[in-house]
Design an enzyme around this catalytic site. Structure first.
Site, short mmCIF file in Angstrom:
data_model
loop_
_atom_site.label_atom_id
_atom_site.label_comp_id
_atom_site.label_asym_id
_atom_site.label_seq_id
_atom_site.Cartn_x
_atom_site.Cartn_y
_atom_site.Cartn_z
CB SER A 161 17.99 -3.49 2.69
OG SER A 161 16.59 -3.60 2.68
CG ASP A 179 10.79 -1.62 4.03
OD1 ASP A 179 9.70 -2.06 4.40
OD2 ASP A 179 11.32 -1.94 2.95
CB THR A 186 -0.90 0.06 1.26
OG1 THR A 186 -0.06 -0.18 2.39
CG2 THR A 186 -1.99 -0.99 1.21
CG ASP A 187 5.18 1.18 0.80
OD1 ASP A 187 4.86 0.58 -0.24
OD2 ASP A 187 6.32 1.05 1.34
N GLY A 197 13.04 -11.05 5.75
CA GLY A 197 11.80 -10.29 5.64
C GLY A 197 11.68 -9.20 6.69
CG LEU A 198 12.77 -9.55 10.31
CD1 LEU A 198 13.63 -10.12 11.43
CD2 LEU A 198 11.42 -9.15 10.86
CB SER A 199 13.21 -4.10 6.11
OG SER A 199 13.48 -3.24 5.05
CD GLU A 253 16.06 -0.81 -0.69
OE1 GLU A 253 16.27 -1.98 -1.04
OE2 GLU A 253 16.35 -0.39 0.43
C1 GLA Z 1 8.96 -4.06 0.72
C2 GLA Z 1 9.18 -2.59 0.34
C3 GLA Z 1 8.16 -1.69 1.05
C4 GLA Z 1 6.73 -2.19 0.86
C5 GLA Z 1 6.63 -3.69 1.14
C6 GLA Z 1 5.29 -4.27 0.79
O1 GLA Z 1 9.24 -4.25 2.08
O2 GLA Z 1 10.48 -2.20 0.66
O3 GLA Z 1 8.30 -0.37 0.59
O4 GLA Z 1 6.25 -1.89 -0.43
O5 GLA Z 1 7.63 -4.44 0.45
O6 GLA Z 1 4.28 -3.72 1.56
#
Ligand code: GLA
Length: 356
Positions: free
Chosen positions: A109, A154, A17-18, A105-107, A142
């Site tokens: 980055s 993120d 959604t972002d 999946g915890l970002s 990014e």
């Molecule tokens: C990744 C992207 C975010 C977002 C999610 C999905 O984490 O980096 O900006 O779009 O996917 O919601």
């Protein structure tokens, strides 16, 4: 010596959604990246990643993306964004330490970008840089050094989150609120260890499909239509575009509902929205995979697990599970049995980035 810290994030609801100017609910996890460093007084950049046994060298006047040690691009990309904004900085020695598993999946980055942005802001006295601008700097890195056209979820979650609270982000106005989470719940992140696609390619393709759907509907972004409105105009979109739009529009609606449920402390109903979100990923956005589906199905069968869904971009990666405190071990046993190789960790909602 200066130390900056930035946590990873988990997306609770509001998938993809972002970048559609929509709504997201997230937390910062209780693990992250710590950068320790000094200002050198010359032009040189030394980056050390002892956990990986690697190091990388560069210079402020010749910043360029690194082709081999791609981990360095998260830091170099942030430096390039400082330059782009005319924010002066000089050479640095930086060491990266992290207890955030990469690719889980915890970002990790965004955590690395955010820690770098905080370090440079503090070390080179850019006191006027706002938290939102720091998030945009991470996003810019990014886009330009990594090649993923991500939104701001993120970085905002890593910066604005508060312990014990969910972070509610409006990605149109960038209004960010912290909403208390009910005591007595934990989050379990289940990393499937699976990557099914060239994630950047699939991610960018989904973003384009959403933007195309908004153009066809004559609206600025998918934020500007609700589920009933979309169904009335369903015939105007191709079957594929309609599915992508249904996911995003449904997610915005679920975040709005979930925010009210948080206020009412109804975590059971909140969890049902998480299951619905995952179902929509399967049917509409097609960003799930058999391993994530098996993890969510296993979570559904565990008493005390209120909800589960994929978290983040998708196409592999991790699920997030909302579970009653005390039921974490039972849930983890079920998840690890359902998908061999899955690694789980328990987290509480934690504070965002800071200088240590
Ligand atoms: C990744 C992207 C975010 C977002 C999610 C999905 O984490 O980096 O900006 O779009 O996917 O919601």
């Amino acid at each position: 010596m200066i130390q900056s810290y930035a946590p990873g994030r988990a997306e609770l609801l509001g998938n993809h959604t972002d970048y559609n100017e929509g709504l997201v609910l997230a937390i910062a996890v209780d693990r992250g990246v710590t950068l320790t460093g000094t200002v050198r007084g010359d032009d040189a950049i030394f980056l050390a990643a002892p956990d990986m046994g690697e190091a990388c060298e560069g210079s402020v006047s010749k910043l360029a993306p690194e082709k081999e040690k791609t981990w360095a691009n998260y830091l170099l990309g942030v430096m390039a964004q400082f330059q782009k904004r005319g924010l002066a900085f000089g050479g640095v020695d930086l060491r990266i330490e992290s207890d955030l598993p990469p690719g889980a999946g915890l970002s990790s980055s965004a955590a690395l970008e955010t820690a770098t942005a905080f370090f440079l802001k503090h070390a080179f006295h850019h006191a006027a840089l706002t938290p939102l601008e720091l998030a945009k700097i991470g996003q810019g890195a990014e886009h330009e050094y990594v090649g993923v056209k991500c939104g701001l979820l993120d970085q905002i979650a890593s910066i604005f989150s508060k312990a014990g609270q969910a972070t509610v982000i409006d990605c149109r106005t960038f209004e960010v609120r912290n909403a208390p989470l009910t005591a007595g719940v934990s989050f379990v992140i289940a990393n499937s260890g699976v990557k099914h696609a060239l994630v950047a390619g699939e991610y960018n393709e989904r973003r384009e499909a959403c933007e195309e759907a908004a153009r066809t509907l004559g609206i600025r972004a998918l934020r500007d239509i609700d589920p009933a409105g979309l169904e009335k105009r369903a015939g105007e979109l191709s079957p594929a575009a309609l599915k992508r739009a249904r996911h995003v529009v449904g997610e915005n609606d679920r975040v709005a509902q979930a925010t009210r449920l948080l206020e009412a402390g109804d975590m059971k109903a909140f969890g049902q929205l998480m299951f619905a979100s995952h179902e929509s990923s399967i049917v509409n956005f097609e960003n799930s995979c058999p391993e994530l589906d098996a993890l969510v199905a296993a979570a559904k069968g565990v008493e005390g697990c209120y909800g589960a869904r994929l978290s983040g971009g998708g196409f592999g990666g991790a699920t997030i599970n909302l579970v009653a405190a005390g039921r974490e071990e039972a849930l983890i046993a079920a998840l690890e049995a359902a998908v061999p190789g899955t690694k789980c960790l328990v987290t509480k909602a934690a504070d965002g980035a800071r200088i240590l």
